[in-house]
Motif scaffolding. Sequence first.
Motif, short mmCIF file in Angstrom:
data_model
loop_
_atom_site.label_atom_id
_atom_site.label_comp_id
_atom_site.label_asym_id
_atom_site.label_seq_id
_atom_site.Cartn_x
_atom_site.Cartn_y
_atom_site.Cartn_z
N ALA A 71 0.86 -1.19 0.00
CA ALA A 71 0.00 0.00 0.00
C ALA A 71 0.89 1.23 0.00
CB ALA A 71 -0.92 -0.01 1.21
N ASN A 72 1.80 1.27 -0.93
CA ASN A 72 2.74 2.37 -1.11
C ASN A 72 2.94 2.53 -2.60
OD1 ASN A 72 4.83 4.32 -0.72
ND2 ASN A 72 5.45 3.32 1.19
N SER A 73 3.59 3.59 -3.02
CA SER A 73 3.72 3.86 -4.45
C SER A 73 4.66 2.87 -5.12
CB SER A 73 4.25 5.28 -4.67
OG SER A 73 5.60 5.38 -4.25
N ALA A 74 4.47 2.68 -6.43
CA ALA A 74 5.35 1.79 -7.19
C ALA A 74 6.79 2.28 -7.12
CB ALA A 74 4.87 1.72 -8.65
N GLU A 75 6.97 3.59 -7.14
CA GLU A 75 8.32 4.15 -7.05
C GLU A 75 8.98 3.77 -5.72
OE1 GLU A 75 10.58 8.53 -6.95
OE2 GLU A 75 8.39 8.39 -7.09
N ASN A 76 8.25 3.91 -4.62
CA ASN A 76 8.83 3.57 -3.32
C ASN A 76 9.06 2.07 -3.18
OD1 ASN A 76 9.05 6.16 -2.31
ND2 ASN A 76 6.99 6.15 -1.41
N ILE A 77 8.18 1.26 -3.74
CA ILE A 77 8.38 -0.18 -3.69
C ILE A 77 9.65 -0.56 -4.44
CG2 ILE A 77 7.47 -2.39 -4.52
CD1 ILE A 77 4.65 -1.23 -3.92
N ALA A 78 9.86 0.04 -5.61
CA ALA A 78 11.07 -0.25 -6.39
C ALA A 78 12.32 0.16 -5.62
CB ALA A 78 11.00 0.46 -7.74
N ARG A 79 12.29 1.32 -4.96
CA ARG A 79 13.43 1.77 -4.16
C ARG A 79 13.70 0.81 -3.01
NH1 ARG A 79 11.70 6.67 -1.69
NH2 ARG A 79 13.83 6.97 -0.93
N ALA A 80 12.64 0.36 -2.36
CA ALA A 80 12.81 -0.56 -1.24
C ALA A 80 13.42 -1.88 -1.69
CB ALA A 80 11.46 -0.80 -0.57
N LEU A 81 12.93 -2.42 -2.79
CA LEU A 81 13.45 -3.69 -3.28
C LEU A 81 14.93 -3.57 -3.68
CD1 LEU A 81 10.36 -4.73 -5.40
CD2 LEU A 81 11.22 -5.94 -3.37
N GLU A 82 15.30 -2.45 -4.27
CA GLU A 82 16.70 -2.24 -4.63
C GLU A 82 17.58 -2.21 -3.38
OE1 GLU A 82 19.48 1.17 -6.83
OE2 GLU A 82 17.29 1.23 -7.02
N ARG A 83 17.10 -1.55 -2.34
CA ARG A 83 17.88 -1.48 -1.10
C ARG A 83 17.97 -2.85 -0.43
NH1 ARG A 83 15.72 4.09 1.87
NH2 ARG A 83 16.09 5.50 0.11
N MET A 84 16.88 -3.60 -0.46
CA MET A 84 16.90 -4.94 0.12
C MET A 84 17.86 -5.85 -0.63
SD MET A 84 12.80 -5.40 0.88
CE MET A 84 12.94 -7.04 1.62
N ASP A 85 17.90 -5.72 -1.93
CA ASP A 85 18.81 -6.51 -2.76
C ASP A 85 20.26 -6.22 -2.37
OD1 ASP A 85 19.83 -8.18 -4.67
OD2 ASP A 85 19.23 -6.95 -6.38
N ARG A 86 20.59 -4.93 -2.26
CA ARG A 86 21.96 -4.56 -1.89
C ARG A 86 22.30 -5.09 -0.49
NH1 ARG A 86 20.82 0.68 -3.99
NH2 ARG A 86 20.71 1.48 -1.85
N PHE A 87 21.37 -4.94 0.44
CA PHE A 87 21.62 -5.36 1.81
C PHE A 87 21.88 -6.86 1.88
CE2 PHE A 87 20.39 -7.08 5.86
CZ PHE A 87 21.06 -6.25 6.77
N LEU A 88 21.00 -7.65 1.26
CA LEU A 88 21.13 -9.10 1.34
C LEU A 88 22.36 -9.59 0.61
CD1 LEU A 88 17.39 -10.11 0.90
CD2 LEU A 88 18.78 -10.45 2.95
N SER A 89 22.82 -8.85 -0.38
CA SER A 89 24.05 -9.21 -1.10
C SER A 89 25.30 -8.88 -0.31
CB SER A 89 24.09 -8.48 -2.46
OG SER A 89 22.99 -8.86 -3.26
N ASP A 90 25.22 -7.84 0.53
CA ASP A 90 26.41 -7.31 1.20
C ASP A 90 26.57 -7.77 2.65
OD1 ASP A 90 26.92 -5.97 -1.13
OD2 ASP A 90 26.23 -4.02 -0.42
N TYR A 91 25.46 -8.14 3.30
CA TYR A 91 25.52 -8.41 4.75
C TYR A 91 25.14 -9.85 5.04
CZ TYR A 91 25.84 -3.36 5.47
OH TYR A 91 26.25 -2.05 5.45
N ALA A 92 25.95 -10.48 5.87
CA ALA A 92 25.65 -11.82 6.36
C ALA A 92 24.89 -11.69 7.67
CB ALA A 92 26.93 -12.60 6.58
N PRO A 93 24.13 -12.72 8.05
CA PRO A 93 23.41 -12.66 9.33
C PRO A 93 24.38 -12.44 10.49
CG PRO A 93 22.68 -14.54 8.03
CD PRO A 93 23.87 -13.98 7.32
N SER A 94 23.96 -11.63 11.44
CA SER A 94 24.80 -11.36 12.60
C SER A 94 24.55 -12.37 13.70
CB SER A 94 24.53 -9.95 13.11
OG SER A 94 23.15 -9.78 13.37
#
Length: 393
Positions: free
Chosen positions: A370-393
């Motif tokens: 329930a958010n804009s397509a633009e914000n969803i795309a930004r969120a998914l891009e950030r999640m992709d970077r995070f999951l690629s760069d960070y291992a579970p703590s």
Amino acid sequence: MLRVVPSFDRIGEENAFAVLARASALAAQGRDIVNLGIGQPDFATPAHIVEAGIKALRDGHHGYTPAIGIPPLREAVARDLYRRHGVEVSPDAVMIVPGGKVTMFMAILMFGEPGAEILYPDPGFPIYRSMIAFTGATPVPVPIREANGFAFSAEETLSLITERTRLLIVNSPANPTGGVTPKAEIDALVRGLAVHPGIAVLSDEIYGSMTYDGEAHVSLLAYPEIRDRLIALDGASKTYAMTGWRLGWSVWPKPLYDAARKLAVNSFSCVNAATQWAGIAALDGPQDCVTAMVAAFDQRRSLVVDGLNGLPNVSCITPKGAFYAFPNIAHTGWKAKALATALLDAAGVAVIGGPDFGVYGEGYLRLSYANSAENIARALERMDRFLSDYAPS
């Protein structure tokens, strides 16, 4: 030292509001936060509904109303239920309440006590379990499984009923999973309940107007064999983007209606008058606003599901209703709540950890689209970077 009654030690919370507060605090510090946590439409309340509320104030609707709601709104609810579900409901069975939670509160208070058992969906809306525990009743989770498309299983639900079961809570379309239970499964549940005539049913249908891919919402009001023990919950918050107006309604069986009325008198007195007149405009007015919002949610649904399935070690089945996705993150190596916290703090994306919705929520996150397509795309891009760069703590 002040001491409240022990039952308050058992009451829970809705963590989506805690995440919202944390996200808002970070935003106030200058952080760019994309909030996919809160289940709130990003659309404004349609103009004709707003104008009806303003007109009601200008016309002098400033005082108390009947605790059960003004007759024209109860009549409008009955018309809407017939229009959408083809079921006849007397306005005398309808109660107007301030949002959806009040109906849950009333129903669980009526049947919850020490020694009783109440069945509720898990993962599910967290207030179900919170209120059950508050009353002293035993919360019995009904597993809502990904393998079943996040629909409830009638067979599994019925298998959990005991001689202590007093109330069964069902929710379709569902929060947090977006699951929609098909008619065949609901038919089987109703057939099975025939041998348990002393069990009441609370059907949470707040997302009933939000289904996709030709999936039909099946209201339990359409089953006359359980109408004498069915409490149906609905409201304007999601369908008409009216979360802040606090307008809900419920349909009660005759044996319970007066008990619900007494709870209304003893708690909230009435829903504010102007909101009730706005509700009439929502239900009796043009429904193209609802169609447009659901179409927008449908487009965002495709965007979020495709994006989630492209993330490292994440999978997501396609939700059939509501405006939530419930991706499986078990293979990322992260615990769900730890990942949700890290995504907010490190990536600026607010989501909710699955365990906030029950014991069967581990291994999942809830994302609201329930958010804009633009914000969803930004969120998914950030999640992709995070999951690629960070291992579970």
